[in-house]
Design a protein around this motif. Structure first.
Motif, PDB file in Angstrom:
ATOM      1  N   THR A 269       0.851  -1.196   0.000  1.00 26.57           N
ATOM      2  CA  THR A 269       0.000   0.000   0.000  1.00 26.57           C
ATOM      3  C   THR A 269       0.879   1.236   0.000  1.00 26.57           C
ATOM      4  OG1 THR A 269      -1.402  -1.245   1.539  1.00 26.57           O
ATOM      5  CG2 THR A 269      -1.974   1.062   1.182  1.00 26.57           C
ATOM      6  N   LEU A 270       0.527   2.203  -0.852  1.00 28.75           N
ATOM      7  CA  LEU A 270       1.218   3.494  -0.783  1.00 28.75           C
ATOM      8  C   LEU A 270       0.560   4.329   0.321  1.00 28.75           C
ATOM      9  CD1 LEU A 270       1.834   4.724  -4.437  1.00 28.75           C
ATOM     10  CD2 LEU A 270       3.534   4.073  -2.749  1.00 28.75           C
TER      11      LEU A 270
ATOM     12  N   LYS B 128      -4.777  18.486  -9.296  1.00 29.85           N
ATOM     13  CA  LYS B 128      -4.362  17.397 -10.187  1.00 29.85           C
ATOM     14  C   LYS B 128      -2.852  17.246 -10.060  1.00 29.85           C
ATOM     15  CE  LYS B 128      -6.876  16.005 -14.193  1.00 29.85           C
ATOM     16  NZ  LYS B 128      -7.690  15.318 -13.246  1.00 29.85           N
ATOM     17  N   ILE B 129      -2.395  16.044  -9.708  1.00 29.67           N
ATOM     18  CA  ILE B 129      -0.957  15.802  -9.565  1.00 29.67           C
ATOM     19  C   ILE B 129      -0.402  15.282 -10.883  1.00 29.67           C
ATOM     20  CG2 ILE B 129       0.751  14.311  -8.439  1.00 29.67           C
ATOM     21  CD1 ILE B 129      -0.588  14.754  -5.853  1.00 29.67           C
ATOM     22  N   ARG B 130       0.664  15.917 -11.344  1.00 27.92           N
ATOM     23  CA  ARG B 130       1.319  15.571 -12.615  1.00 27.92           C
ATOM     24  C   ARG B 130       0.326  15.427 -13.772  1.00 27.92           C
ATOM     25  NH1 ARG B 130       4.535  13.761  -8.886  1.00 27.92           N
ATOM     26  NH2 ARG B 130       4.354  11.498  -8.760  1.00 27.92           N
ATOM     27  N   ASN B 131      -0.697  16.301 -13.736  1.00 23.90           N
ATOM     28  CA  ASN B 131      -1.711  16.309 -14.797  1.00 23.90           C
ATOM     29  C   ASN B 131      -2.394  14.965 -14.984  1.00 23.90           C
ATOM     30  OD1 ASN B 131      -1.428  18.942 -15.370  1.00 23.90           O
ATOM     31  ND2 ASN B 131      -0.168  18.705 -17.192  1.00 23.90           N
ATOM     32  N   ARG B 132      -2.343  14.094 -13.955  1.00 18.62           N
ATOM     33  CA  ARG B 132      -2.868  12.740 -14.123  1.00 18.62           C
ATOM     34  C   ARG B 132      -4.035  12.408 -13.211  1.00 18.62           C
ATOM     35  NH1 ARG B 132       2.427  11.416 -15.031  1.00 18.62           N
ATOM     36  NH2 ARG B 132       3.069  10.015 -13.350  1.00 18.62           N
ATOM     37  N   TYR B 133      -3.888  12.700 -11.908  1.00 15.72           N
ATOM     38  CA  TYR B 133      -4.941  12.247 -11.000  1.00 15.72           C
ATOM     39  C   TYR B 133      -5.162  13.278  -9.896  1.00 15.72           C
ATOM     40  CZ  TYR B 133      -0.722  10.533  -8.561  1.00 15.72           C
ATOM     41  OH  TYR B 133       0.518  10.416  -7.983  1.00 15.72           O
TER      42      TYR B 133
ATOM     43  N   GLY C  15       6.599   6.481 -12.740  1.00 11.09           N
ATOM     44  CA  GLY C  15       5.805   6.291 -11.528  1.00 11.09           C
ATOM     45  C   GLY C  15       5.629   4.853 -11.071  1.00 11.09           C
ATOM     46  N   TYR C  16       5.118   4.735  -9.846  1.00  9.53           N
ATOM     47  CA  TYR C  16       4.791   3.435  -9.260  1.00  9.53           C
ATOM     48  C   TYR C  16       3.740   2.738 -10.121  1.00  9.53           C
ATOM     49  CZ  TYR C  16       6.814   4.735  -4.674  1.00  9.53           C
ATOM     50  OH  TYR C  16       7.648   5.075  -3.642  1.00  9.53           O
ATOM     51  N   GLY C  17       3.539   1.449  -9.852  1.00  9.12           N
ATOM     52  CA  GLY C  17       2.523   0.723 -10.617  1.00  9.12           C
ATOM     53  C   GLY C  17       1.123   0.942 -10.102  1.00  9.12           C
ATOM     54  N   ILE C  18       0.758   2.191  -9.794  1.00  8.73           N
ATOM     55  CA  ILE C  18      -0.614   2.442  -9.326  1.00  8.73           C
ATOM     56  C   ILE C  18      -1.515   2.734 -10.528  1.00  8.73           C
ATOM     57  CG2 ILE C  18       0.051   3.251  -7.015  1.00  8.73           C
ATOM     58  CD1 ILE C  18      -0.320   6.139  -8.042  1.00  8.73           C
ATOM     59  N   LYS C  19      -2.827   2.572 -10.331  1.00 10.19           N
ATOM     60  CA  LYS C  19      -3.786   2.641 -11.441  1.00 10.19           C
ATOM     61  C   LYS C  19      -3.661   3.936 -12.254  1.00 10.19           C
ATOM     62  CE  LYS C  19      -8.666   1.701 -12.372  1.00 10.19           C
ATOM     63  NZ  LYS C  19      -9.027   2.912 -13.107  1.00 10.19           N
ATOM     64  N   ALA C  20      -3.553   5.087 -11.561  1.00 13.11           N
ATOM     65  CA  ALA C  20      -3.492   6.371 -12.293  1.00 13.11           C
ATOM     66  C   ALA C  20      -2.303   6.396 -13.248  1.00 13.11           C
ATOM     67  CB  ALA C  20      -3.386   7.518 -11.298  1.00 13.11           C
TER      68      ALA C  20
ATOM     69  N   VAL D 133       8.769  -2.163 -11.954  1.00 16.91           N
ATOM     70  CA  VAL D 133       8.157  -2.115 -10.622  1.00 16.91           C
ATOM     71  C   VAL D 133       6.629  -2.095 -10.690  1.00 16.91           C
ATOM     72  CG1 VAL D 133      10.173  -0.975  -9.643  1.00 16.91           C
ATOM     73  CG2 VAL D 133       8.248   0.420 -10.450  1.00 16.91           C
ATOM     74  N   ALA D 134       6.087  -2.085 -11.909  1.00 17.12           N
ATOM     75  CA  ALA D 134       4.627  -2.035 -12.074  1.00 17.12           C
ATOM     76  C   ALA D 134       4.044  -3.437 -12.277  1.00 17.12           C
ATOM     77  CB  ALA D 134       4.265  -1.138 -13.244  1.00 17.12           C
ATOM     78  N   SER D 135       4.867  -4.458 -12.046  1.00 14.84           N
ATOM     79  CA  SER D 135       4.408  -5.827 -12.234  1.00 14.84           C
ATOM     80  C   SER D 135       5.014  -6.706 -11.148  1.00 14.84           C
ATOM     81  CB  SER D 135       4.853  -6.309 -13.622  1.00 14.84           C
ATOM     82  OG  SER D 135       5.124  -7.686 -13.616  1.00 14.84           O
ATOM     83  N   SER D 136       4.256  -7.724 -10.730  1.00 15.19           N
ATOM     84  CA  SER D 136       4.764  -8.635  -9.700  1.00 15.19           C
ATOM     85  C   SER D 136       5.519  -9.810 -10.308  1.00 15.19           C
ATOM     86  CB  SER D 136       3.612  -9.153  -8.839  1.00 15.19           C
ATOM     87  OG  SER D 136       3.160  -8.100  -8.012  1.00 15.19           O
ATOM     88  N   THR D 137       5.620  -9.823 -11.632  1.00 16.59           N
ATOM     89  CA  THR D 137       6.403 -10.880 -12.289  1.00 16.59           C
ATOM     90  C   THR D 137       7.883 -10.609 -12.037  1.00 16.59           C
ATOM     91  OG1 THR D 137       4.728 -10.906 -14.014  1.00 16.59           O
ATOM     92  CG2 THR D 137       6.802 -12.041 -14.494  1.00 16.59           C
ATOM     93  N   ILE D 138       8.577 -11.616 -11.533  1.00 18.40           N
ATOM     94  CA  ILE D 138      10.012 -11.443 -11.248  1.00 18.40           C
ATOM     95  C   ILE D 138      10.811 -11.704 -12.515  1.00 18.40           C
ATOM     96  CG2 ILE D 138      11.966 -12.354  -9.915  1.00 18.40           C
ATOM     97  CD1 ILE D 138       9.866 -12.940  -7.665  1.00 18.40           C
ATOM     98  N   GLU D 139      11.628 -10.724 -12.889  1.00 15.29           N
ATOM     99  CA  GLU D 139      12.440 -10.845 -14.097  1.00 15.29           C
ATOM    100  C   GLU D 139      13.416 -12.014 -13.970  1.00 15.29           C
ATOM    101  OE1 GLU D 139      10.900  -6.740 -14.068  1.00 15.29           O
ATOM    102  OE2 GLU D 139      11.680  -8.061 -12.528  1.00 15.29           O
TER     103      GLU D 139
END
Length: 344
Positions: free
Chosen positions: A24-25, A89-94, A215-220, A279-285
């Motif tokens: 959680t952020l 609006k943060i970074r014109n996104r959310y 950015g982080y892998g959050i929905k926005a 970092v936007a995916s839980s798949t381990i490289e």
């Protein structure tokens, strides 16, 4: 001899579940008072141990002592009222509800210096410390005092410089400024953004870095990325100016992103932290995937200036996933390091 391809993370690592809600952020602390102080130090030690265990060369605090990469710094400043909130609006996104600048901003006391000193006492490895950049700080606030993004950015640059100088004195080897806003406000970046960043690093003798990501892998953020088309060329706007700046290292996102690798050519001469972990995916490289990203980057950056890293912070990921990703980063970097040493 200095190690070839030294690995590091771009920023945060997941916190243990006993300290804050996992994955959680902005997760609230589960402890308070003295227990919280001790808990944060314990988490910092754990985070350091996990980095060392994975073979990470340039270690950090994993941002264990802060809730958020921008606001935790701002909470320690005067002139910002956290009770008075406005939606912007943060970074014109959310949209986000943010604190208000109500008076002249200043830094009554050091923010992270004790934490940095504590980390320095625990390891002989080079350490890197992240601070928010001036432009990303102003993008996370409602300003009812200066009423000028540029003026407020210059004030924050001065404050960041005070903090950075004390971090350097505490033994930090690399100070990194996080500027995701550089990927959005191109005119401002070129008009005064890079200049404000230069003000923040003024007089420092340690190495300095700027981290610019998607950015982080959050929905926005993932929704925004879908609108960016087949090629993400945002870096093209800021890189020429950064190439001329006195920042030592530029940290960017490469793996699983649509950033054309040849954009790195625009910062030729700088050290480059190449994000080889998504970092936007839980798949381990796999180590091979990491190695592949690094090999591609080596076409545009000299081997002695390439620093393998993650795309961004990993705070919202599960700890096991982050651990796996750190191991992959190390193993993949090791493959390429061996190839390079065999060639020489």
């Amino acid at each position: 001899m200095k190690k070839l391809l030294p690995t590091s993370t771009a920023g945060s690592l997941p916190k243990p579940a006993w300290l804050a809600q996992p994955e959680t952020l902005w997760s609230p602390w589960k402890l308070q008072g003295e227990e919280l102080l001790e808990g944060k130090q314990d988490a910092l030690l754990l985070s350091l141990q996990e980095q060392l265990h994975a073979g990470i060369d340039i270690v950090s605090d994993g941002e264990q002592t802060r809730q958020h990469f921008v606001t935790t710094f701002i909470e320690h400043l005067s002139g910002v009222d956290f009770a008075r909130r406005e939606v912007i609006k943060i970074r014109n996104r959310y949209d986000a509800s943010v604190p208000t600048v109500v008076g002249a901003v200043s830094r009554p006391r050091p923010v992270f210096v004790d934490d940095a000193r504590f980390l320095r006492q625990q390891t002989t490895q080079p350490i890197k410390w992240a601070l928010p950049g001036p432009m990303t700080m102003i993008d996370t606030l409602y300003d009812s005092h200066y009423r000028s993004r540029e003026k407020l950015a210059w004030e924050f640059a001065k404050i960041l410089n005070q903090e950075a100088r004390e971090l350097e004195a505490a033994g930090v080897d690399i100070i990194q400024f996080d500027e995701p806003a550089f990927n959005v406000f191109f005119n401002e970046v070129n008009d005064w953004g890079v200049a404000a960043l230069e003000r923040a690093i003024e007089g420092l003798k340690c190495e300095t870095a700027v981290h610019i990501c998607y950015g982080y892998g959050i929905k926005a953020n993932t929704e925004w990325k879908k609108t960016l088309g087949s090629e993400w060329r945002q870096y093209e706007e800021a890189f020429p100016k950064l190439q001329k700046s006195s920042i030592d290292i530029v940290s960017l996102e490469c793996h699983n992103s649509r950033v054309p690798m040849d954009l790195i050519e625009l910062i030729r001469g700088k050290k480059v932290m190449v994000g080889a972990i998504d970092v936007a995916s839980s798949t381990i490289e796999t180590p091979e995937e990491v190695a592949d990203t690094l090999r591609k980057a080596l076409q545009f950056v000299d081997a002695d200036k390439l620093y393998p890293s993650t795309n961004c912070g990993m705070a919202p990921l599960a700890r096991g996933v982050a651990r796996g990703k750190l191991n992959a980063l190390s193993a993949g970097s090791d493959m390429v390091r061996r190839e390079l040493l065999n060639q020489s």
